[in-house]
Design a protein around this motif. Sequence first.
Motif, PDB file in Angstrom:
ATOM      1  N   MET A   1      31.180  49.443  37.940  1.00 24.11           N
ATOM      2  CA  MET A   1      32.426  49.084  38.586  1.00 24.11           C
ATOM      3  C   MET A   1      33.261  48.169  37.676  1.00 24.11           C
ATOM      4  O   MET A   1      34.481  48.260  37.659  1.00 24.11           O
ATOM      5  N   GLY A   2      32.586  47.327  36.920  1.00 23.76           N
ATOM      6  CA  GLY A   2      33.307  46.426  36.032  1.00 23.76           C
ATOM      7  C   GLY A   2      34.145  47.153  35.000  1.00 23.76           C
ATOM      8  O   GLY A   2      35.282  46.766  34.707  1.00 23.76           O
ATOM      9  N   VAL A   3      33.605  48.245  34.461  1.00 28.34           N
ATOM     10  CA  VAL A   3      34.336  49.019  33.458  1.00 28.34           C
ATOM     11  C   VAL A   3      35.575  49.656  34.078  1.00 28.34           C
ATOM     12  O   VAL A   3      36.647  49.689  33.465  1.00 28.34           O
ATOM     13  N   ARG A   4      35.454  50.141  35.306  1.00 26.21           N
ATOM     14  CA  ARG A   4      36.625  50.716  35.992  1.00 26.21           C
ATOM     15  C   ARG A   4      37.735  49.681  36.136  1.00 26.21           C
ATOM     16  O   ARG A   4      38.910  49.988  35.940  1.00 26.21           O
ATOM     17  N   PHE A   5      37.366  48.473  36.509  1.00 24.85           N
ATOM     18  CA  PHE A   5      38.364  47.412  36.658  1.00 24.85           C
ATOM     19  C   PHE A   5      39.005  47.075  35.315  1.00 24.85           C
ATOM     20  O   PHE A   5      40.220  46.861  35.241  1.00 24.85           O
ATOM     21  N   LEU A   6      38.197  47.034  34.255  1.00 25.03           N
ATOM     22  CA  LEU A   6      38.755  46.737  32.933  1.00 25.03           C
ATOM     23  C   LEU A   6      39.721  47.827  32.484  1.00 25.03           C
ATOM     24  O   LEU A   6      40.784  47.535  31.922  1.00 25.03           O
ATOM     25  N   LYS A   7      39.390  49.070  32.733  1.00 23.36           N
ATOM     26  CA  LYS A   7      40.290  50.164  32.354  1.00 23.36           C
ATOM     27  C   LYS A   7      41.584  50.118  33.169  1.00 23.36           C
ATOM     28  O   LYS A   7      42.674  50.349  32.629  1.00 23.36           O
ATOM     29  N   MET A   8      41.464  49.813  34.449  1.00 26.86           N
ATOM     30  CA  MET A   8      42.672  49.685  35.271  1.00 26.86           C
ATOM     31  C   MET A   8      43.503  48.501  34.769  1.00 26.86           C
ATOM     32  O   MET A   8      44.733  48.578  34.706  1.00 26.86           O
ATOM     33  N   ALA A   9      42.860  47.431  34.376  1.00 33.96           N
ATOM     34  CA  ALA A   9      43.571  46.261  33.853  1.00 33.96           C
ATOM     35  C   ALA A   9      44.336  46.614  32.588  1.00 33.96           C
ATOM     36  O   ALA A   9      45.480  46.179  32.401  1.00 33.96           O
ATOM     37  N   VAL A  10      43.735  47.413  31.718  1.00 33.55           N
ATOM     38  CA  VAL A  10      44.400  47.804  30.477  1.00 33.55           C
ATOM     39  C   VAL A  10      45.658  48.628  30.766  1.00 33.55           C
ATOM     40  O   VAL A  10      46.670  48.478  30.082  1.00 33.55           O
ATOM     41  N   VAL A  11      45.615  49.460  31.781  1.00 37.65           N
ATOM     42  CA  VAL A  11      46.819  50.216  32.171  1.00 37.65           C
ATOM     43  C   VAL A  11      47.940  49.241  32.521  1.00 37.65           C
ATOM     44  O   VAL A  11      49.098  49.425  32.113  1.00 37.65           O
ATOM     45  N   TYR A  12      47.594  48.168  33.236  1.00 41.75           N
ATOM     46  CA  TYR A  12      48.618  47.210  33.649  1.00 41.75           C
ATOM     47  C   TYR A  12      49.129  46.349  32.496  1.00 41.75           C
ATOM     48  O   TYR A  12      50.306  45.996  32.479  1.00 41.75           O
ATOM     49  N   ILE A  13      48.299  46.031  31.520  1.00 44.77           N
ATOM     50  CA  ILE A  13      48.825  45.264  30.383  1.00 44.77           C
ATOM     51  C   ILE A  13      49.758  46.153  29.568  1.00 44.77           C
ATOM     52  O   ILE A  13      50.794  45.694  29.081  1.00 44.77           O
TER      53      ILE A  13
ATOM     54  N   LYS B   1      24.916  42.744  41.106  1.00 48.08           N
ATOM     55  CA  LYS B   1      24.739  42.840  42.557  1.00 48.08           C
ATOM     56  C   LYS B   1      26.100  42.944  43.254  1.00 48.08           C
ATOM     57  O   LYS B   1      26.265  43.724  44.192  1.00 48.08           O
ATOM     58  N   ALA B   2      27.064  42.188  42.792  1.00 46.46           N
ATOM     59  CA  ALA B   2      28.412  42.266  43.351  1.00 46.46           C
ATOM     60  C   ALA B   2      29.047  43.611  43.028  1.00 46.46           C
ATOM     61  O   ALA B   2      29.733  44.207  43.861  1.00 46.46           O
ATOM     62  N   ALA B   3      28.826  44.111  41.811  1.00 48.56           N
ATOM     63  CA  ALA B   3      29.410  45.386  41.387  1.00 48.56           C
ATOM     64  C   ALA B   3      28.848  46.560  42.183  1.00 48.56           C
ATOM     65  O   ALA B   3      29.550  47.544  42.413  1.00 48.56           O
ATOM     66  N   GLU B   4      27.597  46.445  42.593  1.00 46.73           N
ATOM     67  CA  GLU B   4      26.946  47.531  43.322  1.00 46.73           C
ATOM     68  C   GLU B   4      27.214  47.479  44.816  1.00 46.73           C
ATOM     69  O   GLU B   4      26.877  48.411  45.543  1.00 46.73           O
ATOM     70  N   SER B   5      27.842  46.435  45.277  1.00 44.47           N
ATOM     71  CA  SER B   5      28.145  46.280  46.694  1.00 44.47           C
ATOM     72  C   SER B   5      29.248  47.251  47.115  1.00 44.47           C
ATOM     73  O   SER B   5      30.174  47.526  46.343  1.00 44.47           O
ATOM     74  N   PRO B   6      29.187  47.747  48.336  1.00 42.78           N
ATOM     75  CA  PRO B   6      30.298  48.563  48.850  1.00 42.78           C
ATOM     76  C   PRO B   6      31.628  47.794  48.831  1.00 42.78           C
ATOM     77  O   PRO B   6      32.693  48.396  48.736  1.00 42.78           O
ATOM     78  N   LEU B   7      31.540  46.475  48.875  1.00 41.66           N
ATOM     79  CA  LEU B   7      32.758  45.666  48.819  1.00 41.66           C
ATOM     80  C   LEU B   7      33.510  45.882  47.502  1.00 41.66           C
ATOM     81  O   LEU B   7      34.743  45.859  47.481  1.00 41.66           O
ATOM     82  N   ALA B   8      32.786  46.085  46.415  1.00 41.22           N
ATOM     83  CA  ALA B   8      33.433  46.320  45.116  1.00 41.22           C
ATOM     84  C   ALA B   8      34.236  47.615  45.146  1.00 41.22           C
ATOM     85  O   ALA B   8      35.342  47.680  44.598  1.00 41.22           O
TER      86      ALA B   8
ATOM     87  N   ILE C   1      35.240  37.697  49.228  1.00 39.87           N
ATOM     88  CA  ILE C   1      34.078  37.806  50.121  1.00 39.87           C
ATOM     89  C   ILE C   1      32.871  38.304  49.334  1.00 39.87           C
ATOM     90  O   ILE C   1      31.763  37.769  49.467  1.00 39.87           O
ATOM     91  N   ASN C   2      33.091  39.304  48.490  1.00 42.12           N
ATOM     92  CA  ASN C   2      32.011  39.849  47.664  1.00 42.12           C
ATOM     93  C   ASN C   2      31.418  38.767  46.763  1.00 42.12           C
ATOM     94  O   ASN C   2      30.192  38.649  46.640  1.00 42.12           O
ATOM     95  N   VAL C   3      32.271  37.975  46.142  1.00 40.08           N
ATOM     96  CA  VAL C   3      31.788  36.903  45.266  1.00 40.08           C
ATOM     97  C   VAL C   3      30.958  35.897  46.055  1.00 40.08           C
ATOM     98  O   VAL C   3      29.865  35.514  45.639  1.00 40.08           O
ATOM     99  N   PHE C   4      31.443  35.473  47.212  1.00 42.08           N
ATOM    100  CA  PHE C   4      30.705  34.476  47.993  1.00 42.08           C
ATOM    101  C   PHE C   4      29.385  35.018  48.533  1.00 42.08           C
ATOM    102  O   PHE C   4      28.418  34.277  48.671  1.00 42.08           O
ATOM    103  N   ILE C   5      29.324  36.317  48.783  1.00 36.00           N
ATOM    104  CA  ILE C   5      28.083  36.912  49.293  1.00 36.00           C
ATOM    105  C   ILE C   5      27.113  37.252  48.164  1.00 36.00           C
ATOM    106  O   ILE C   5      25.912  37.002  48.264  1.00 36.00           O
ATOM    107  N   ASN C   6      27.615  37.821  47.077  1.00 32.47           N
ATOM    108  CA  ASN C   6      26.740  38.451  46.077  1.00 32.47           C
ATOM    109  C   ASN C   6      26.659  37.770  44.723  1.00 32.47           C
ATOM    110  O   ASN C   6      25.902  38.223  43.869  1.00 32.47           O
ATOM    111  N   VAL C   7      27.416  36.738  44.484  1.00 38.21           N
ATOM    112  CA  VAL C   7      27.341  36.020  43.209  1.00 38.21           C
ATOM    113  C   VAL C   7      26.629  34.696  43.454  1.00 38.21           C
ATOM    114  O   VAL C   7      27.118  33.857  44.208  1.00 38.21           O
ATOM    115  N   LYS C   8      25.490  34.548  42.829  1.00 40.57           N
ATOM    116  CA  LYS C   8      24.656  33.359  43.020  1.00 40.57           C
ATOM    117  C   LYS C   8      24.397  32.692  41.675  1.00 40.57           C
ATOM    118  O   LYS C   8      24.258  33.366  40.650  1.00 40.57           O
ATOM    119  N   ALA C   9      24.285  31.390  41.695  1.00 44.71           N
ATOM    120  CA  ALA C   9      24.015  30.634  40.466  1.00 44.71           C
ATOM    121  C   ALA C   9      22.712  31.075  39.821  1.00 44.71           C
ATOM    122  O   ALA C   9      22.597  31.111  38.597  1.00 44.71           O
TER     123      ALA C   9
END
Length: 136
Positions: free
Chosen positions: A1-13, A58-65, A115-123
């Motif tokens: 999912m992270g790569v998809r977001f990066l590619k979408m970000a590049v379209v916007y830059i 874990k956040a990337a694999e969540s349905p929230l992502a 919400i995804n970050v608060f649920i799935n991103v842990k120290a």
Amino acid sequence: MGVRFLKMAVVYILLGICIGIYMGTSLNFALTSVHAHANLFGWATLALCGFTYLRFPKAAESPLAKWHFWLQGIGLPIMLITLTLMAHGYAPNWVTTLKRIGEAVAGIGILVFAINVFINVKARDIHSRSQHDVSM
């Protein structure tokens, strides 16, 4: 999912830079708001979300992502297109209503990300880089 977001970000830059170049060469700055939103809400925000998802699987694999991706992917273009129309003086009620809908959809996307970050991103998921990671 992270790569998809990066590619979408590049379209916007690319979009944001093209708008900036157009404004600079034409000396017509009517699209300043579109330029700013493409660069900040598009490029910067989506790239940071992408790197977050790359760092925290874990956040990337969540349905929230997935929800986040589609809400941003639908809401942001609607917002930018309608902002462009309005910047050129075309602002009937349906355009301003559609702009508000695009903003709301994109905004809900960011809320889903939060919400995804608060649920799935842990120290505890942050580890120092191993020798194997460094050699790659």
